[in-house]
Scaffold this motif. Structure first.
Motif, PDB file in Angstrom:
ATOM      1  N   LEU B 153       0.898  -1.255   0.064  1.00  0.00           N
ATOM      2  CA  LEU B 153       0.083   0.096   0.058  1.00  0.00           C
ATOM      3  C   LEU B 153       0.825   1.409  -0.034  1.00  0.00           C
ATOM      4  N   VAL B 154       1.992   1.261   0.755  1.00  0.00           N
ATOM      5  CA  VAL B 154       2.722   2.387   0.662  1.00  0.00           C
ATOM      6  C   VAL B 154       3.570   2.591  -0.899  1.00  0.00           C
ATOM      7  N   ILE B 155       3.846   1.482  -1.368  1.00  0.00           N
ATOM      8  CA  ILE B 155       4.251   1.146  -2.851  1.00  0.00           C
ATOM      9  C   ILE B 155       3.189   1.867  -3.890  1.00  0.00           C
ATOM     10  N   ASP B 156       2.031   1.660  -3.558  1.00  0.00           N
ATOM     11  CA  ASP B 156       0.943   2.276  -4.363  1.00  0.00           C
ATOM     12  C   ASP B 156       0.799   3.701  -4.335  1.00  0.00           C
ATOM     13  N   ASN B 157       1.286   3.984  -2.922  1.00  0.00           N
ATOM     14  CA  ASN B 157       0.916   5.582  -2.653  1.00  0.00           C
ATOM     15  C   ASN B 157       1.863   6.297  -3.453  1.00  0.00           C
ATOM     16  N   LEU B 158       3.160   5.796  -3.499  1.00  0.00           N
ATOM     17  CA  LEU B 158       4.344   6.573  -3.857  1.00  0.00           C
ATOM     18  C   LEU B 158       4.532   6.562  -5.457  1.00  0.00           C
ATOM     19  N   MET B 159       3.918   5.338  -5.788  1.00  0.00           N
ATOM     20  CA  MET B 159       3.924   5.092  -7.601  1.00  0.00           C
ATOM     21  C   MET B 159       2.818   5.934  -8.142  1.00  0.00           C
ATOM     22  N   ASP B 160       1.982   6.651  -7.445  1.00  0.00           N
ATOM     23  CA  ASP B 160       1.007   7.366  -8.097  1.00  0.00           C
ATOM     24  C   ASP B 160       0.613   8.765  -7.341  1.00  0.00           C
ATOM     25  N   PRO B 227      13.193  -5.283  -4.293  1.00  0.00           N
ATOM     26  CA  PRO B 227      11.822  -5.768  -4.210  1.00  0.00           C
ATOM     27  C   PRO B 227      10.949  -4.546  -3.552  1.00  0.00           C
ATOM     28  N   SER B 228      11.568  -3.603  -3.107  1.00  0.00           N
ATOM     29  CA  SER B 228      10.549  -2.316  -2.701  1.00  0.00           C
ATOM     30  C   SER B 228      11.225  -1.112  -2.216  1.00  0.00           C
ATOM     31  N   VAL B 229      12.005  -0.727  -3.360  1.00  0.00           N
ATOM     32  CA  VAL B 229      12.948   0.532  -2.908  1.00  0.00           C
ATOM     33  C   VAL B 229      12.472   1.656  -4.117  1.00  0.00           C
ATOM     34  N   ILE B 230      12.246   2.642  -3.569  1.00  0.00           N
ATOM     35  CA  ILE B 230      11.569   3.865  -4.652  1.00  0.00           C
ATOM     36  C   ILE B 230      12.272   5.020  -4.515  1.00  0.00           C
ATOM     37  N   VAL B 231      12.750   5.836  -5.447  1.00  0.00           N
ATOM     38  CA  VAL B 231      13.256   7.006  -5.715  1.00  0.00           C
ATOM     39  C   VAL B 231      12.476   7.708  -6.329  1.00  0.00           C
ATOM     40  N   GLY B 232      12.062   8.961  -5.968  1.00  0.00           N
ATOM     41  CA  GLY B 232      11.288   9.851  -6.832  1.00  0.00           C
ATOM     42  C   GLY B 232      11.986  11.020  -7.141  1.00  0.00           C
ATOM     43  N   ASP B 233      12.303  11.360  -8.398  1.00  0.00           N
ATOM     44  CA  ASP B 233      13.321  12.367  -8.678  1.00  0.00           C
ATOM     45  C   ASP B 233      12.022  13.453  -9.088  1.00  0.00           C
ATOM     46  N   THR B 267       1.745  -5.431   8.206  1.00  0.00           N
ATOM     47  CA  THR B 267       2.502  -4.358   8.673  1.00  0.00           C
ATOM     48  C   THR B 267       3.684  -4.119   7.865  1.00  0.00           C
ATOM     49  N   CYS B 268       4.518  -2.840   8.072  1.00  0.00           N
ATOM     50  CA  CYS B 268       5.783  -2.569   7.420  1.00  0.00           C
ATOM     51  C   CYS B 268       6.725  -1.602   7.974  1.00  0.00           C
ATOM     52  N   HIS B 269       7.863  -1.480   7.741  1.00  0.00           N
ATOM     53  CA  HIS B 269       8.857  -0.358   8.247  1.00  0.00           C
ATOM     54  C   HIS B 269       8.840   0.451   7.140  1.00  0.00           C
TER      55      HIS B 269
END
Lengths: 324, 359
Positions: B153-160, B227-233, B267-269
C-alpha cells in the motif's frame, strides 16, 4: 530453530549401486518439492519387522532438480533400516519428510576443510558441490577402508579435481590432521561426517590446534562405535530386571520394549537426556555419543542409552524410578 | 491451497538506519521473521534469529557479552554466526544448537537484511539507493517502524502522486497533477512513472525553494526497484529553460526516497528520506524539510500514514472486496506484477504429479 516434521508421499524413481554396499536412491516427491540445503537430511518412514520406524538420510546433491537423492549403506549389524531400504525397487511408495538441517554449511568463510569417512561422504558430497559452485577455497579429505568403498569418487574428481584427497585405510594412507589444520587460514572451518573415531580424533586435534570449537561443525547419526555391535545384557537391580539387547536394537529401544520408563529427545547421542548411571560393567562400554566429553567417557559413570553399547558381556545400570 | 506470501524472501530489505544499530540488542521483524540485530566490536552488524534454540525465548531479552548473545533464560550463549558456544551443566555442546544468522550488509546509510536462502545473498543485489549516501544529495529522513499496513500500500501511494492533490493540499498538492499525462515503463526489476507538468504555477513548497517568480515546468519521475525501493526524482525549473530536454540548471531538484520493508503481511517498516541538490549546506532547511514530512502528525508523511492505516483497516474488515483499478494505477500494477513474479520464482520447481492427486 525447531524442525517441523512434515510427512509427504513419495516414490522411488530409480536406484543405482555406487559401491558394493552403498546404493543411491532417487525419490520423486508426489507433493511439492522443498529444495534441500547442503547438510540437510530427509526422514524416511521404514518398516522393520512389520513395524513403522523412522530413519534419517543425508540429502545428496544436486538438490535443485525436483528429485530427492539419498545414499544408503547396507549394514550387516543394522537395526533394519538399511535392509528395508535395499528391498525397495523403482516405483515403490514411500513416506518421507521435507528436508531438515542440523548441519548447515556457512557461506563466505575464507577456507574450508571437508572431512568425510565412509558413508559420511553423503552430506559432505552435497557441501562439496555447493562450495565448488561458489568457487570457495576448500579441500575435501575423504577416507575409506578399501578402494571399492569410495562412493562418488568419479563425480568428485570431475567437479573438484585436485581439491579431492582420498585416503585408503587398507593401503596404509593416514590423514595428518595436525598438518591439515595448521595450514587452514584463520577463520577457516572444518566440517566432519564419519565414524565416531574419526570425529573424536578431529575434535582432539582441532582443540590442540587452538582453534575456536564452534568452527568445527559435525553431524552424527550415532550409529558407529569403536567396536562392532554385539548383543549384550542390561541388569537393573532397582527394578529386578535383566534385559537382552540384540544386535539390531539400541539399548534405549530394548529398555522401552521392556516397559522401562525412559525420557529421551534426539535419539542420536547429542542431547544427553536418555543417559543413565552405570553401576558395574562386565566388558567394555562403547560410547557412541557426542554428549559426554572424552574425560567423562573414560570415567564411565554414565552412558547415552540411545546410541552406546557394551561389548563382551553385560552392564548394570540404575534408572530414575523411585517408589512413591 | 494457501495464498502466496505478498513478499519475496530472497531479497535485501532495509532493517534499520546504520546509526540506530549499536552494541546492544535490537529486535526487529522482517518478512515475518523475528530477528535480533546488534553491532559487533569490530563494527560489523550481526542479525540472528530472535529465538533461543533451547526454549525459544527471544534472544533480544538476553544481553550481549562481548560479541556474543547470552540467552536471558538459561544462559546459553550464541556467537554472531548463530552457533552455540556455551550450554549450562554439560561439558560438550550439542552440534545441532544453532540459531539462524541472517546475511547482512550496510550500504547507503542503511542496514540491509536478507531473510531468504543465505547462499543467494549477494550484496551486489542491494537496490541502488546512492541518493541516500549523504554526499551528492543531502537530507535527513526517518522510519515509520511497524506502520500498520501491507508494504504494497505504501508502494501504491508513492507510485501514483495524484493523491498529492487531495492528501497534501497546501504543500505539494496541486490540481494540475490530476490532469497532466504520464508515462509508465518497466524492466524485469524496475518500473518508472514519468510525469511532466509544463508551464504551471509552482505549488507552495516548490515556489519557496526555487525562490524566483514565474511559471515552472514540474517533473515527477518515480523509479521503483525490486523488492521495494523507490526513488522519486522531483523538482521544478523555470518554464522554457529546457528542463524536459535535460537542462535543469534553472531549477531545483529533490528526491523522495523510500525503502519499504514488510514486517508482517499487514505491517511494514517505511524508511524514508527527502534529499536535495540545492542549498546543501543549509542545515535549517534540512530540518525544515524533515519536519515538513514528519512532525507530530502534521507532516505530509503523517498524512499518508493516516490514509494507509485507514485503508488497511478497511481491507481487513472487507477481505473479500476486490480493488478496482484506474488509469493512474499503471505504475503500481507494474510493481505488483514484478513482485508477484519474484515470489513465484521462489516457490521452487513445479512437480509433475502423474495420474493421481497429491496429498
Amino acid at each position: 530453530v525447531a524442525e517441523q516434521i512434515d510427512w509427504r508421499k513419495a516414490r522411488v524413481r530409480s536406484t543405482r549401486d555406487l559401491t558394493p554396499d552403498i546404493r543411491l536412491f532417487e525419490i520423486d516427491p508426489l507433493a511439492s518439492f522443498v529444495v534441500p540445503t547442503p547438510g540437510s537430511h530427509i526422514n524416511v518412514m521404514v518398516q522393520i519387522k512389520g513395524r513403522p520406524d523412522v530413519r534419517s538420510y543425508s540429502a545428496v546433491g544436486p538438490c535443485t532438480d525436483g528429485v530427492y537423492r539419498i545414499a544408503v549403506k547396507l549394514l550387516a549389524d543394522s537395526r533394519g533400516g538399511s535392509k528395508y531400504m535395499w528391498s525397495l525397487n523403482p516405483g515403490a511408495q514411500l513416506t518421507i519428510s521435507t528436508p531438515g538441517n542440523h548441519f548447515e554449511l556457512s557461506r563466505g568463510r575464507p577456507e574450508y576443510i571437508l572431512l568425510a569417512g565412509g558413508i559420511g561422504i553423503t552430506p559432505i558430497y552435497t557441501m562439496t558441490l555447493a562450495l565448488a559452485q561458489e568457487r570457495a577455497n576448500f579441500r575435501l579429505l575423504y577416507a575409506c577402508r578399501r578402494r571399492p568403498d569410495l562412493a562418488f569418487a568419479d563425480e568428485l574428481k570431475a567437479h573438484i579435481g585436485d581439491r579431492l584427497h582420498t585416503f585408503i585405510d587398507a593401503e596404509g594412507d593416514r590423514i595428518d590432521l595436525d598438518a591439515e589444520f595448521a595450514r587452514l587460514v584463520p577463520g577457516g572451518e572444518l566440517y566432519v561426517c564419519g565414524p565416531i573415531g574419526m570425529l573424536e580424533a578431529a575434535k582432539r586435534h582441532w582443540q590442540q590446534s587452538g582453534r575456536p570449537i564452534d568452527q568445527l561443525r559435525f553431524e552424527t547419526f550415532g550409529n558407529s562405535g569403536r567396536f562392532a555391535s554385539e548383543p549384550f545384557k542390561v541388569k537393573i537391580p532397582r527394578l529386578g530386571r535383566e534385559i537382552d539387547v540384540p544386535v539390531g536394537q539400541t539399548m534405549l529401544e530394548a529398555l522401552e520394549a521392556a516397559d522401562v520408563d525412559m525420557i529421551f529427545d534426539c535419539r542420536r547421542g547429542e542431547c544427553g537426556l536418555c543417559a543413565l548411571p552405570i553401576l558395574e560393567t562386565e566388558g567394555v562400554v562403547d560410547h557412541r555419543d557426542v554428549f559426554f566429553s572424552e574425560e567423562e567417557k573414560a570415567a564411565n559413570t554414565k552412558l547415552c542409552t540411545c546410541v552406546s553399547r557394551v561389548v563382551g558381556g553385560s552392564i548394570t545400570i540404575d534408572t530414575a524410578d523411585r517408589v512413591a | 491451497v494457501t495464498e502466496a506470501k505478498p513478499f519475496a524472501e530472497n531479497a535485501w530489505y532495509a532493517a534499520a538506519w546504520s546509526h540506530e544499530i549499536k552494541h546492544e540488542l535490537t529486535p526487529r521483524t522482517i518478512c515475518g521473521k523475528d530477528v535480533v540485530l546488534y553491532r559487533r566490536s569490530d563494527g560489523r552488524v550481526a542479525a540472528l534469529e530472535d529465538a533461543c534454540w533451547h526454549r525459544l525465548l527471544p534472544l533480544s531479552l538476553g544481553h550481549l557479552k562481548n560479541d556474543e548473545v547470552v540467552c536471558g533464560y538459561h544462559g546459553l550463549v550464541f556467537n554472531s554466526a548463530g552457533r552455540c558456544t556455551y550450554m549450562p551443566a554439560q561439558k560438550t555442546i550439542n552440534p545441532s544448537a544453532c540459531v539462524h544468522a541472517y546475511p547482512i550488509a550496510e550500504r547507503h546509510r542503511l542496514v540491509w537484511v536478507w531473510p531468504g536462502d543465505p547462499s543467494l545473498a549477494d550484496p551486489e543485489k542491494i537496490a541502488d539507493f546512492h541518493w541516500n549516501d549523504g554526499t551528492e544529495w543531502v537530507g535527513e529522513g526517518g522510519t515509520f517502524y511497524s506502520l500498520k499496513c501491507d508494504y504494497r500500500l505504501v508502494i501504491d501511494n508513492l507510485m501514483d502522486l495524484t493523491h498529492e492533490a487531495y492528501v497534501h493540499v497546501g504543500s505539494i498538492g496541486d490540481e494540475t497533477i490530476t490532469s497532466a499525462p504520464f508515462d509508465v515503463t518497466h524492466t524485469d526489476r524496475t518500473a518508472t512513472v514519468t510525469r511532466w507538468m509544463i508551464d504551471i504555477d509552482p505549488p507552495p513548497f516548490w515556489a519557496k525553494q526555487i525562490g524566483r517568480p514565474g511559471r515552472v515546468d514540474r517533473w515527477q519521475i518515480i523509479y521503483f526497484q525490486v523488492p521495494s525501493v523507490i526513488v522519486g526524482d522531483v523538482g521544478v525549473a523555470l518554464t522554457g529553460t529546457g528542463a524536459p530536454q535535460g537542462n535543469r540548471s534553472q531549477g531545483v531538484n529533490g528526491a523522495f526516497l523510500a525503502a519499504i520493508t514488510p514486517e508482517t503481511e499487514r505491517t511494514c517498516h517505511y524508511h524514508w528520506n527527502f534529499v536535495r541538490t540545492f542549498k546543501k549546506d543549509d542545515q535549517q532547511l534540512t530540518r525544515d524539510i524533515q519536519r515538513a514530512h514528519v512532525s507530530n502528525g502534521q507532516g505530509v508523511y503523517d498524512q499518508d500514514k493516516a490514509i494507509l492505516e485507514a485503508q488497511q483497516r478497511a481491507i481487513d474488515k472487507n477481505p473479500r472486496l476486490p480493488f478496482y483499478n484506474l488509469n493512474i494505477d499503471a505504475g503500481a500494477l507494474w510493481v505488483r506484477r514484478l513482485i508477484d513474479r519474484l515470489v513465484a520464482n521462489e516457490s521452487g520447481p513445479e512437480v509433475h504429479v502423474p495420474g493421481q492427486a497429491a496429498e
